[in-house]
Structure formats: structure tokens, C-alpha cells
Design a protein around this motif. Structure first.
Motif, PDB file in Angstrom:
ATOM      1  N   LYS A 125     -27.201  20.603 -12.625  1.00 59.38           N
ATOM      2  CA  LYS A 125     -25.813  20.220 -12.381  1.00 59.38           C
ATOM      3  C   LYS A 125     -25.607  18.729 -12.612  1.00 59.38           C
ATOM      4  O   LYS A 125     -26.531  17.932 -12.493  1.00 59.38           O
ATOM      5  N   GLY A 126     -24.368  18.378 -12.940  1.00 59.60           N
ATOM      6  CA  GLY A 126     -24.000  16.978 -13.074  1.00 59.60           C
ATOM      7  C   GLY A 126     -23.686  16.585 -14.506  1.00 59.60           C
ATOM      8  O   GLY A 126     -24.335  17.040 -15.444  1.00 59.60           O
ATOM      9  N   TYR A 127     -22.663  15.734 -14.660  1.00 61.74           N
ATOM     10  CA  TYR A 127     -22.286  15.261 -15.988  1.00 61.74           C
ATOM     11  C   TYR A 127     -23.373  14.374 -16.570  1.00 61.74           C
ATOM     12  O   TYR A 127     -23.986  13.560 -15.879  1.00 61.74           O
ATOM     13  N   GLY A 128     -23.574  14.501 -17.883  1.00 65.77           N
ATOM     14  CA  GLY A 128     -24.432  13.592 -18.630  1.00 65.77           C
ATOM     15  C   GLY A 128     -23.969  13.553 -20.066  1.00 65.77           C
ATOM     16  O   GLY A 128     -23.549  14.581 -20.614  1.00 65.77           O
ATOM     17  N   ASN A 129     -24.020  12.367 -20.702  1.00 62.42           N
ATOM     18  CA  ASN A 129     -23.664  12.276 -22.116  1.00 62.42           C
ATOM     19  C   ASN A 129     -24.452  13.277 -22.943  1.00 62.42           C
ATOM     20  O   ASN A 129     -23.928  13.915 -23.868  1.00 62.42           O
ATOM     21  N   TRP A 130     -25.743  13.417 -22.619  1.00 64.36           N
ATOM     22  CA  TRP A 130     -26.625  14.321 -23.353  1.00 64.36           C
ATOM     23  C   TRP A 130     -26.100  15.752 -23.326  1.00 64.36           C
ATOM     24  O   TRP A 130     -26.190  16.461 -24.331  1.00 64.36           O
ATOM     25  N   ALA A 131     -25.559  16.166 -22.175  1.00 64.88           N
ATOM     26  CA  ALA A 131     -25.124  17.551 -22.025  1.00 64.88           C
ATOM     27  C   ALA A 131     -23.925  17.849 -22.923  1.00 64.88           C
ATOM     28  O   ALA A 131     -23.851  18.919 -23.544  1.00 64.88           O
ATOM     29  N   PHE A 132     -22.981  16.910 -22.988  1.00 59.77           N
ATOM     30  CA  PHE A 132     -21.830  17.118 -23.867  1.00 59.77           C
ATOM     31  C   PHE A 132     -22.263  17.174 -25.326  1.00 59.77           C
ATOM     32  O   PHE A 132     -21.858  18.071 -26.077  1.00 59.77           O
ATOM     33  N   LEU A 133     -23.093  16.213 -25.730  1.00 55.11           N
ATOM     34  CA  LEU A 133     -23.548  16.179 -27.124  1.00 55.11           C
ATOM     35  C   LEU A 133     -24.356  17.431 -27.474  1.00 55.11           C
ATOM     36  O   LEU A 133     -24.224  17.980 -28.570  1.00 55.11           O
ATOM     37  N   ASP A 134     -25.171  17.894 -26.539  1.00 59.68           N
ATOM     38  CA  ASP A 134     -25.991  19.079 -26.792  1.00 59.68           C
ATOM     39  C   ASP A 134     -25.150  20.340 -26.894  1.00 59.68           C
ATOM     40  O   ASP A 134     -25.358  21.163 -27.785  1.00 59.68           O
ATOM     41  N   ALA A 145     -16.836  16.670  -8.373  1.00 60.22           N
ATOM     42  CA  ALA A 145     -16.737  17.613  -9.492  1.00 60.22           C
ATOM     43  C   ALA A 145     -17.625  17.167 -10.653  1.00 60.22           C
ATOM     44  O   ALA A 145     -18.283  17.995 -11.289  1.00 60.22           O
ATOM     45  N   ILE A 146     -17.653  15.874 -10.934  1.00 62.54           N
ATOM     46  CA  ILE A 146     -18.495  15.356 -12.010  1.00 62.54           C
ATOM     47  C   ILE A 146     -19.974  15.555 -11.677  1.00 62.54           C
ATOM     48  O   ILE A 146     -20.777  15.953 -12.517  1.00 62.54           O
ATOM     49  N   ASN A 147     -20.329  15.294 -10.427  1.00 58.53           N
ATOM     50  CA  ASN A 147     -21.734  15.381 -10.031  1.00 58.53           C
ATOM     51  C   ASN A 147     -22.231  16.826  -9.903  1.00 58.53           C
ATOM     52  O   ASN A 147     -23.430  17.077 -10.031  1.00 58.53           O
ATOM     53  N   GLN A 148     -21.309  17.759  -9.646  1.00 57.55           N
ATOM     54  CA  GLN A 148     -21.695  19.151  -9.423  1.00 57.55           C
ATOM     55  C   GLN A 148     -21.320  20.074 -10.582  1.00 57.55           C
ATOM     56  O   GLN A 148     -21.630  21.262 -10.554  1.00 57.55           O
ATOM     57  N   GLY A 149     -20.650  19.527 -11.596  1.00 53.24           N
ATOM     58  CA  GLY A 149     -20.191  20.355 -12.705  1.00 53.24           C
ATOM     59  C   GLY A 149     -21.296  20.697 -13.687  1.00 53.24           C
ATOM     60  O   GLY A 149     -22.378  20.104 -13.684  1.00 53.24           O
TER      61      GLY A 149
END
Length: 266
Positions: free
Chosen positions: A70-79, A6-10
Motif C-alpha cells: 500500500k501507499g503512493y509511489g512514483n514507481w507504482a504509477f510508472l509501472d 488515502a495516499i498512504n493507504q491507496g
């Protein structure tokens, strides 16, 4: 689907609705309605171009701003939370009330077999839609599905951001986002004379948007209060939002935001 999968494909997703759109369609001309939609799309388009990793889907009164890779990244949440705040600020500055929710999870965007139609669906979309519909204010909520992965990689940072007035955490674990990022960010610099006036020219368009969006919420809440309307569905949204801003900004920062919109300053 396992947690790692889920983390890798979210994907991170912001679901945003323009409020009062049906009334707008019933009472305004086609040109006026188009202008509202166009302003909203410009706000999203600006950040699509600057960021390069998020895309926008639009239908009627709804905007879906989603992470393309796809995939979790700190950058994506902050963005996603920062862009979400600045998009909401841009809409409020234009007098366009909106409400949204940020989630993380499964979200698919594909073309159908003919290549003519875009198909999009997923648990992250359903979660964000349901969360947005439950709220009674003008703002963006950040759901646990969105912030818990970030917290796992960056312990205590969520609470640290809360102390810096980025958001406040509700009893149900949902974060209430402060959309006025630039208003908050430039305050300490303004206190020591490092922010030039007029504020309408400083760090444009984001800082002026914050000032105008903040003013729009206050003015609307004041209009309802002047009519002794504190309980209608429309009035509640503005009163609740104005109260939230008083609480999260604190009195000094709130007062500075009020002063910033005065003609001699703006």
C-alpha cells in the motif's frame, strides 16, 4: 479518510476486461476458451514475475492487476501504466480484444475467516470498473485519481509525456494510453538503422507484440469498413481505436508501424 491517509493507504489498480467473452463462450470449444484465458494470464504472469510488486486477480472475463504494497509511489504509477500497455499489446497480438482503466485508491485484498476464500473490494475497483464500462474502444484509460498524485510530485511531467505520445489527455481529464510503448520507443532508432530485421526477433516479445497488436486493430477496422459497417457496437470499437492511433502516433510513425508488419520486415 483524509487525503494524506488515502495516499498512504491507496493502491494502483488496472481493471481489464476481455471483450466479447460471452460470445466466445457461446461459440467456441472449452479448449479454445481456455487458451484465450491462459494467454491473458501468461501476459500478466510475466510482469508479476519481472516486477514483483503487483499481483493478479482473475474471474471470468475480468483481470485485476493491483499494487501489493500500500501507499503512493512514483514507481507504482510508472509501472502500472507501462505494464498495462504491454499486457494489452500482448493480448491484441493474440487477437484478444480488451479494454481497461487504471485508478488509485482504496483496495483491500484479504482472506476470509476460514482462510479459504479471497475477498477483494474498494473504491479504486468500483471507479475503474465504471470507467471501463463507459468506453467504446479497445484501450486503457488512466483516471485522474491515478495521475494527479504523480503530477503533484512531478509537475508538468504528465503533459511532457503527452508530447512524447505516451498518452493524450481528454477534455474530462482522463488520459488515453498509447499501449504500443516499444513501437513508439524504437522508431527513432529504426530511422538511423539501429533496429535489426526481422522485427519479429527484435526486443521480443514486447516489440513484436506491438507490431502484431497494431496490425490486429487495423485489420479488424478494415474488415468492418469493407462491409460498410461503421456504426455497429463491434465496429465502433475498432474504428475509434484505429482513429485514436492515427492521431496519437502521427502519420510517419503510423506508416512505419504498418510497414513493420510486412512479411519482408517482420
Amino acid at each position: 479518510m483524509g487525503n494524506k491517509t488515502a495516499i498512504n493507504q491507496g493502491r494502483y489498480l488496472l481493471f481489464l476486461d476481455i471483450l466479447g467473452f460471452s460470445e466466445l463462450v457461446e461459440t467456441k470449444s472449452a479448449e479454445e476458451i481456455y487458451a484465450v484465458i491462459d494467454d491473458a494470464l501468461k501476459a500478466f504472469g510475466r510482469w508479476e514475475e519481472l516486477n514483483g510488486l503487483f499481483k493478479t486477480i482473475y474471474f471470468s472475463d475480468t483481470f485485476i492487476f493491483y499494487q501489493e504494497p500500500k501507499g503512493y509511489g512514483n514507481w507504482a504509477f510508472l509501472d502500472v501504466y507501462a505494464i498495462g500497455g504491454m499486457v494489452l499489446s500482448a493480448l491484441l497480438a493474440k487477437g484478444i480484444p480488451a479494454r481497461g482503466a487504471i485508478s488509485f485508491g482504496e483496495f483491500e485484498v484479504k482472506l476470509d475467516a476460514t482462510g479459504r476464500h479471497q475477498v477483494y473490494f474498494g473504491k479504486a475497483l468500483i471507479e475503474a470498473y465504471k470507467a471501463e464500462q463507459r468506453e467504446k474502444w479497445l484501450g486503457i484509460t488512466i483516471l485522474p485519481s491515478a495521475w494527479l498524485p504523480y503530477d503533484a510530485h512531478n509537475p508538468k511531467t504528465i503533459d511532457a509525456f503527452a508530447s512524447e505520445k505516451v498518452w493524450s489527455k481528454r477534455h474530462d481529464g482522463v488520459l488515453l494510453l498509447n499501449p504500443f510503448i516499444k513501437l513508439r520507443g524504437w522508431y527513432s532508432s529504426a530511422l538511423i538503422g539501429e533496429v535489426d530485421k526481422p522485427y519479429s526477433k527484435w526486443n521480443a516479445p514486447e516489440f513484436p507484440n506491438d507490431i502484431l497488436g497494431f496490425k490486429f486493430i487495423r485489420d479488424q477496422a478494415d474488415e468492418y469498413a469493407a462491409k460498410n459497417d461503421f456504426t455497429s457496437s463491434h465496429a465502433i470499437k475498432y474504428h475509434a481505436t484505429e482513429r485514436f492511433l492515427r492521431n496519437i502516433l502521427g502519420q510517419e510513425l503510423y506508416n512505419w508501424g504498418v510497414d513493420a508488419s510486412l512479411p519482408e520486415n517482420f
